[in-house]
Enzyme design. Structure first.
Site, mmCIF file in Angstrom:
data_model
loop_
_atom_site.group_PDB
_atom_site.id
_atom_site.type_symbol
_atom_site.label_atom_id
_atom_site.label_comp_id
_atom_site.label_asym_id
_atom_site.label_seq_id
_atom_site.Cartn_x
_atom_site.Cartn_y
_atom_site.Cartn_z
ATOM 1 C CG HIS A 172 26.746 39.942 37.099
ATOM 2 N ND1 HIS A 172 27.213 40.562 35.966
ATOM 3 C CD2 HIS A 172 27.772 39.938 37.991
ATOM 4 C CE1 HIS A 172 28.456 40.949 36.180
ATOM 5 N NE2 HIS A 172 28.828 40.584 37.395
ATOM 6 N NE ARG A 213 30.135 39.353 41.264
ATOM 7 C CZ ARG A 213 30.623 38.102 41.260
ATOM 8 N NH1 ARG A 213 30.374 37.307 42.271
ATOM 9 N NH2 ARG A 213 31.342 37.668 40.256
ATOM 10 N NE ARG A 251 32.961 44.101 41.960
ATOM 11 C CZ ARG A 251 32.574 43.164 41.112
ATOM 12 N NH1 ARG A 251 33.470 42.531 40.373
ATOM 13 N NH2 ARG A 251 31.315 42.842 40.995
ATOM 14 C CD GLU A 287 36.502 43.655 36.203
ATOM 15 O OE1 GLU A 287 35.802 42.623 36.231
ATOM 16 O OE2 GLU A 287 36.202 44.662 36.864
ATOM 17 C CG ASN A 345 33.300 35.929 35.925
ATOM 18 O OD1 ASN A 345 33.826 34.837 35.796
ATOM 19 N ND2 ASN A 345 32.726 36.322 37.050
ATOM 20 C CG ASP A 346 33.564 41.733 33.410
ATOM 21 O OD1 ASP A 346 32.692 41.602 32.537
ATOM 22 O OD2 ASP A 346 33.320 42.114 34.565
ATOM 23 N NE ARG A 373 29.873 38.512 33.139
ATOM 24 C CZ ARG A 373 30.423 38.951 34.275
ATOM 25 N NH1 ARG A 373 31.309 39.935 34.248
ATOM 26 N NH2 ARG A 373 30.135 38.406 35.410
ATOM 27 C CB CYS A 399 37.626 37.349 42.582
ATOM 28 S SG CYS A 399 37.582 38.796 41.524
HETATM 29 C C1 PEP Z 1 34.767 39.115 37.007
HETATM 30 O O1 PEP Z 1 34.536 39.904 36.089
HETATM 31 O O2 PEP Z 1 35.400 38.046 36.850
HETATM 32 C C2 PEP Z 1 34.281 39.383 38.368
HETATM 33 C C3 PEP Z 1 34.671 38.668 39.387
HETATM 34 O O3 PEP Z 1 33.378 40.374 38.547
HETATM 35 P P1 PEP Z 1 31.871 40.314 38.026
HETATM 36 O O4 PEP Z 1 31.550 38.894 37.684
HETATM 37 O O5 PEP Z 1 31.020 40.841 39.116
HETATM 38 O O6 PEP Z 1 31.888 41.209 36.827
HETATM 39 MG MG MG Z 2 33.854 41.857 36.457
#
Ligand code: PEP
Ligand code: MG
Length: 583
Positions: free
Chosen positions: A201, A308, A345, A443, A466-467, A477, A514
């Site tokens: 993040h 977020r 979210r 995710e 991402n997750d 990550r 996203c």
């Molecule tokens: C993701 O996990 O891809 C996402 C958009 O949420 P975050 O990056 O805040 O976990």
């Molecule tokens: Mg996420």
């Protein structure tokens, strides 16, 4: 000084050329801002006044020592008074304010860090220990400063006014996402951290600042020295320290070329995102705070695909935002977007976004009580947020997005809580949009493999790549040691994304991506080929993705995409994705 190059993970595009500002974690606890030339002397006086106040404080302490107090106590106060009078504390920070225009707190902390690192090198253990006394004296001064009104508001300086100020790059061991957010209004031009992954993040927030950054640059904060000249190549994740004149010249040229390219892109702001064959694509913005709606609109976003909301909560464990405060923030975003949808979210706290950074963390926080799991374990907190979001829905189009769902009961409980929040508002005669849509983040691999469970009950889906990558490939990550395994093109990832898009199409509900993949122009065509029609990304990435869409022909993309999805050969996939970019 000899030039050297460090390698890390690219996070945010572009070239930054500036002087290193080393940031120790403690420094993040104080405000950092630049003082306009005309306020510099007043800021110097502000620090001098604080130093004098601490002198008086120590004097009073000394005078009021009880007769039977141990002699060490008096000696201890004497040592602190001596430290305070030393020019290293009483003069050097004042010079920093004058020369670098730092605010008083920042100047003091910068000097203390410098002194602390000198003390670390002292061999004599007793003397080395005196570092603690210096820090305690500094804390006393900071306490006084924090009680005194700042003379100049943060960001009082226009970076363009002062060339020096516009040339600083931050070098730190690590920066938390919440701290990174604090840099938003400052005039730093780049970031380098020792640790971190491409989609941590911290990296995501750095990317949203739209300035070159590299993470996972091992040892950067120990090898780079304060005020060293540094080039950050944000595209390659390379950091060049003390570059030669020739190298500097080459990078300046690249910088200019990038600026020209950006200028060209800005002409696309009002152009609708339509493929060559006439398919309209929705481009949405990812935001962290309502103020980000400005850049989102500026980039021509069709709405907000991911707000977020946890950034309103981070670092506020002891002072959680109330329903009214949250409502006000959500309403601001909704009003700013002028009727365009705003997807809020619900709280995704946990993992690398702790509510309280000092609290004991779970054994394995990414697999712990994060996001919806946390919210369902704190029903009052969740209901408060849901009421605040629903209240904001009376002011525009709001969609609620639930993160990290994996189980059917989590879907049911989330929906039940939304109904409960609505009932509470009805009872209190408070307006909300009764038809507010509710969506699920896909995710966790389990969710992507159990899509019927989701499409039956949800109005839309948003793929958090991402997750999804983190949990599918079992790599943290945030951990730069496994960052090389973070591969969006792994066949398993492509299958899960493609299945989710197809399931949404079949059920007739919208599916967005996203995660950071949505803003990566190298992947735009692949995602289009998989059937994606909604991309949500940081505003800074939006125009480049739009350009890619304008040049894409879905007919030409389809066969190559099918080939990629059938393949399990990593090299073949990488080559085909490259070929797609020129198709
Ligand atoms: C993701 O996990 O891809 C996402 C958009 O949420 P975050 O990056 O805040 O976990
Ligand atoms: Mg996420």
């Amino acid at each position: 000084m000899a030039s050297f190059t460090l390698h890390g993970i690219p996070v945010s595009r572009g070239i930054a050329i500036g002087r290193a500002h080393l940031l120790a974690p403690a420094a993040l606890d104080v405000k950092h801002y630049l003082i306009a030339e005309e306020h510099v002397e007043a800021e110097v006086v502000r620090l001098q006044t604080a130093l004098t106040a601490v002198h008086r404080e120590l004097q009073t302490l000394w005078n009021e020592l009880p007769k039977d107090a141990p002699t060490e106590l008096g000696a201890f106060i004497d040592v602190h008074a001596l430290i305070l009078s030393d020019p290293m504390i009483s003069e050097a920070p004042l010079d920093i304010i004058r020369s670098r225009h730092y605010n008083a707190e920042w100047a003091l902390v910068t000097q203390i860090e410098e002194l602390s690192s000198q003390f670390d090198e002292i061999e004599d253990a007793y003397l080395r220990e005196r570092k603690v006394d210096i820090q305690q004296v500094a804390e006393r001064v900071l306490k006084v400063l924090m009680g005194s009104e700042p003379l100049a508001a943060p960001n009082a300086v226009n970076p363009d006014d002062d060339e020096f100020m516009a040339q600083m790059v931050v070098i730190a061991h690590d920066i938390s996402p919440a701290d990174m957010l604090k840099f938003r209004d400052r005039s730093f031009i780049g970031f380098v951290t020792d640790v971190g992954g491409q989609n941590s993040h911290t990296a995501i927030v750095a990317r949203s600042l739209d300035i070159p950054a590299a993470v996972g640059v091992a040892q950067a904060s120990t090898l780079i020295e304060q005020d060293d000249w540094v080039i950050i190549d944000g595209d390659a994740g390379v950091v060049i320290v003390s570059p030669s004149a020739l190298v500097l010249e080459q990078y300046r040229e690249r910088q200019l070329a990038a600026q020209r390219a950006r200028k060209k892109l800005s002409k696309l702001k009002k152009t609708p995102a339509v493929t060559k064959d006439g398919t309209a694509i929705t481009l949405l913005a990812n935001i962290e705070l309502p103020d980000d709606c400005g850049p989102a609109l500026e980039a021509g976003a069709n709405g907000v695909g991911l707000f977020r909301s946890e950034f309103l909560f981070m670092g506020r464990a002891a002072n959680m935002p109330s329903e009214d405060e949250q409502f006000e923030q959500y309403r601001r975003a909704v009003v700013a977007m002028k009727g365009r949808p705003v997807t809020i979210r619900t709280l995704d706290i946990g993992a690398d976004k702790p509510l309280d950074p000092t609290e004991h963390t779970a054994l394995n926080p990414a697999l712990g009580l994060r996001a919806i799991r946390y919210c369902l374990s704190e029903p009052q907190l969740f209901l408060t947020q849901l009421r605040a979001i629903l209240r904001a829905s009376a002011f525009g189009k709001v969609r609620i997005l639930i993160p990290m769902l994996a189980h059917a009961f989590e879907i049911d409980q989330s929906l039940a809580m939304i109904e409960q929040a609505k009932a509470q508002l009805r009872e209190a005669n408070v307006k909300y949009d009764a038809s507010v849509e509710v969506g699920a983040m896909i995710e966790i691999p389990a969710a992507a493999l159990a899509l019927p469970m989701f499409v039956r009950k949800m109005n839309f889906l948003s793929i958090g790549t991402n997750d999804l990558i983190q949990y599918t490939l079992a790599i943290d990550r945030v951990d730069y040691e496994v960052a090389h395994l973070y591969n969006p093109l792994h066949p398993a990832i492509l299958q899960l994304i493609s299945m989710t898009i197809a399931a949404g199409q079949k059920a007739g509900i919208d599916v967005a991506v996203c995660g950071e993949m949505a803003g990566d122009t190298k992947l735009t065509r692949l995602l289009l080929g998989m059937g994606l029609r909604e991309f949500s990304m940081h505003p800074a990435q939006l125009l480049a993705v739009k350009q890619e869409i304008l040049n894409s022909d879905l007919g030409a993309i389809a066969p190559l995409t099918r080939k990629i999805l059938r393949s399990t050969d990593p090299d073949g996939i990488a080559d085909a994705v490259l070929a797609l970019q020129t198709s």
